[in-house]
Design a protein around this motif. Sequence first.
Motif, PDB file in Angstrom:
ATOM      1  N   ALA A 188      27.374  19.689  39.170  1.00 39.61           N
ATOM      2  CA  ALA A 188      28.823  19.515  39.077  1.00 39.61           C
ATOM      3  C   ALA A 188      29.154  18.705  37.827  1.00 39.61           C
ATOM      4  CB  ALA A 188      29.341  18.808  40.322  1.00 39.61           C
ATOM      5  N   LYS A 189      30.424  18.664  37.467  1.00 42.23           N
ATOM      6  CA  LYS A 189      30.876  17.916  36.295  1.00 42.23           C
ATOM      7  C   LYS A 189      30.376  16.475  36.366  1.00 42.23           C
ATOM      8  CE  LYS A 189      34.958  17.015  33.536  1.00 42.23           C
ATOM      9  NZ  LYS A 189      36.380  17.289  33.369  1.00 42.23           N
ATOM     10  N   GLY A 190      29.767  16.025  35.277  1.00 44.92           N
ATOM     11  CA  GLY A 190      29.261  14.659  35.206  1.00 44.92           C
ATOM     12  C   GLY A 190      27.903  14.449  35.847  1.00 44.92           C
ATOM     13  N   THR A 191      27.325  15.496  36.402  1.00 44.68           N
ATOM     14  CA  THR A 191      26.030  15.413  37.073  1.00 44.68           C
ATOM     15  C   THR A 191      25.036  16.303  36.343  1.00 44.68           C
ATOM     16  OG1 THR A 191      27.142  15.132  39.196  1.00 44.68           O
ATOM     17  CG2 THR A 191      24.827  15.757  39.262  1.00 44.68           C
ATOM     18  N   ASN A 192      23.859  15.775  36.049  1.00 43.45           N
ATOM     19  CA  ASN A 192      22.810  16.580  35.422  1.00 43.45           C
ATOM     20  C   ASN A 192      22.005  17.302  36.491  1.00 43.45           C
ATOM     21  OD1 ASN A 192      23.542  15.705  32.870  1.00 43.45           O
ATOM     22  ND2 ASN A 192      22.147  13.976  32.934  1.00 43.45           N
ATOM     23  N   GLY A 193      21.535  18.492  36.146  1.00 47.57           N
ATOM     24  CA  GLY A 193      20.758  19.269  37.104  1.00 47.57           C
ATOM     25  C   GLY A 193      19.737  20.139  36.411  1.00 47.57           C
ATOM     26  N   PRO A 194      18.942  20.839  37.205  1.00 50.28           N
ATOM     27  CA  PRO A 194      17.867  21.665  36.657  1.00 50.28           C
ATOM     28  C   PRO A 194      18.385  22.956  36.004  1.00 50.28           C
ATOM     29  CG  PRO A 194      17.997  21.954  39.025  1.00 50.28           C
ATOM     30  CD  PRO A 194      18.977  20.861  38.669  1.00 50.28           C
ATOM     31  N   VAL A 195      17.572  23.490  35.113  1.00 52.95           N
ATOM     32  CA  VAL A 195      17.871  24.779  34.483  1.00 52.95           C
ATOM     33  C   VAL A 195      17.747  25.879  35.534  1.00 52.95           C
ATOM     34  CG1 VAL A 195      17.076  26.468  32.778  1.00 52.95           C
ATOM     35  CG2 VAL A 195      17.077  24.027  32.210  1.00 52.95           C
ATOM     36  N   VAL A 196      18.761  26.759  35.614  1.00 58.47           N
ATOM     37  CA  VAL A 196      18.679  27.910  36.506  1.00 58.47           C
ATOM     38  C   VAL A 196      18.618  29.227  35.730  1.00 58.47           C
ATOM     39  CG1 VAL A 196      19.731  26.735  38.487  1.00 58.47           C
ATOM     40  CG2 VAL A 196      21.188  28.001  36.899  1.00 58.47           C
ATOM     41  N   ILE A 197      19.115  29.232  34.485  1.00 59.66           N
ATOM     42  CA  ILE A 197      18.965  30.399  33.600  1.00 59.66           C
ATOM     43  C   ILE A 197      18.651  29.872  32.205  1.00 59.66           C
ATOM     44  CG2 ILE A 197      19.982  32.479  32.606  1.00 59.66           C
ATOM     45  CD1 ILE A 197      21.953  32.561  34.944  1.00 59.66           C
ATOM     46  N   ASP A 198      17.495  30.233  31.698  1.00 56.53           N
ATOM     47  CA  ASP A 198      17.054  29.844  30.351  1.00 56.53           C
ATOM     48  C   ASP A 198      17.372  31.000  29.408  1.00 56.53           C
ATOM     49  OD1 ASP A 198      15.676  29.239  28.004  1.00 56.53           O
ATOM     50  OD2 ASP A 198      13.902  28.518  29.048  1.00 56.53           O
ATOM     51  N   SER A 199      18.127  30.736  28.353  1.00 55.72           N
ATOM     52  CA  SER A 199      18.493  31.805  27.412  1.00 55.72           C
ATOM     53  C   SER A 199      17.280  32.337  26.658  1.00 55.72           C
ATOM     54  CB  SER A 199      19.525  31.313  26.400  1.00 55.72           C
ATOM     55  OG  SER A 199      18.922  30.431  25.467  1.00 55.72           O
ATOM     56  N   ALA A 206      24.983  32.832  43.609  1.00 56.56           N
ATOM     57  CA  ALA A 206      25.305  31.413  43.781  1.00 56.56           C
ATOM     58  C   ALA A 206      26.266  30.938  42.689  1.00 56.56           C
ATOM     59  CB  ALA A 206      24.026  30.577  43.772  1.00 56.56           C
ATOM     60  N   ILE A 207      26.043  31.360  41.459  1.00 51.25           N
ATOM     61  CA  ILE A 207      26.935  30.972  40.366  1.00 51.25           C
ATOM     62  C   ILE A 207      28.319  31.586  40.554  1.00 51.25           C
ATOM     63  CG2 ILE A 207      27.359  31.149  37.884  1.00 51.25           C
ATOM     64  CD1 ILE A 207      24.269  31.017  37.528  1.00 51.25           C
ATOM     65  N   LEU A 208      28.375  32.851  40.947  1.00 52.15           N
ATOM     66  CA  LEU A 208      29.676  33.494  41.173  1.00 52.15           C
ATOM     67  C   LEU A 208      30.421  32.843  42.334  1.00 52.15           C
ATOM     68  CD1 LEU A 208      28.740  37.242  40.657  1.00 52.15           C
ATOM     69  CD2 LEU A 208      30.014  35.764  39.099  1.00 52.15           C
ATOM     70  N   ASP A 209      29.694  32.386  43.356  1.00 48.57           N
ATOM     71  CA  ASP A 209      30.323  31.748  44.508  1.00 48.57           C
ATOM     72  C   ASP A 209      30.901  30.377  44.161  1.00 48.57           C
ATOM     73  OD1 ASP A 209      29.704  33.888  46.128  1.00 48.57           O
ATOM     74  OD2 ASP A 209      27.965  32.921  47.065  1.00 48.57           O
ATOM     75  N   ASN A 210      30.285  29.677  43.187  1.00 48.76           N
ATOM     76  CA  ASN A 210      30.720  28.319  42.847  1.00 48.76           C
ATOM     77  C   ASN A 210      30.455  28.037  41.372  1.00 48.76           C
ATOM     78  OD1 ASN A 210      31.520  25.635  42.943  1.00 48.76           O
ATOM     79  ND2 ASN A 210      29.511  24.938  43.632  1.00 48.76           N
ATOM     80  N   PRO A 211      31.181  28.695  40.463  1.00 49.23           N
ATOM     81  CA  PRO A 211      30.898  28.509  39.042  1.00 49.23           C
ATOM     82  C   PRO A 211      31.035  27.065  38.575  1.00 49.23           C
ATOM     83  CG  PRO A 211      32.926  29.777  39.352  1.00 49.23           C
ATOM     84  CD  PRO A 211      32.279  29.638  40.690  1.00 49.23           C
ATOM     85  N   ARG A 212      31.937  26.294  39.171  1.00 49.05           N
ATOM     86  CA  ARG A 212      32.126  24.899  38.763  1.00 49.05           C
ATOM     87  C   ARG A 212      30.920  24.026  39.114  1.00 49.05           C
ATOM     88  NH1 ARG A 212      35.851  24.127  34.891  1.00 49.05           N
ATOM     89  NH2 ARG A 212      37.806  25.128  35.379  1.00 49.05           N
ATOM     90  N   GLY A 213      29.994  24.554  39.898  1.00 49.32           N
ATOM     91  CA  GLY A 213      28.773  23.829  40.240  1.00 49.32           C
ATOM     92  C   GLY A 213      27.657  24.050  39.232  1.00 49.32           C
ATOM     93  N   TYR A 214      28.004  24.667  38.086  1.00 45.52           N
ATOM     94  CA  TYR A 214      27.018  24.989  37.047  1.00 45.52           C
ATOM     95  C   TYR A 214      27.610  24.679  35.682  1.00 45.52           C
ATOM     96  CZ  TYR A 214      24.721  27.389  40.851  1.00 45.52           C
ATOM     97  OH  TYR A 214      24.112  27.657  42.041  1.00 45.52           O
TER      98      TYR A 214
END
Length: 120
Positions: A49-60, A88-96
């Motif tokens: 989420a905004k302001g939170t760091n998280g793991p890579v889910v899609i590497d370009s 998952a991204i389509l269900d909650n894009p703001r979570g990425y």
Amino acid sequence: LRADAVGHVTFDLERSSSGAITAGEAIFYVNYAFPGSVTITGLHVHSGAKGTNGPVVIDSGVASFTDADGSGNVTMVVTGVPPATLQAILDNPRGYYVNLHTSANPGGALRDQLHNPKKR
């Protein structure tokens, strides 16, 4: 002097007759502008989420490269993205979020949350 970027991550989806995602790819298209020479080291979609760091889910898959004048474009197509990740991204894009990494800022130089362009 500051860095700036404008870009899109677009998903090209295949769906079953019931509408479930069965396959898909992610297309990264990012224009960037840094105040001088820059070494781009990564471009990813992360979970967080905004302001939170998280793991890579899609590497370009962008390979590290140096841009002498600091302005340019990265366009990458990633095939074989897991359907569950896409859903998952389509269900909650703001979570990425999308993060452009550089040698000077390995944790990320430019970041923006994803959103549905129809629901700004």
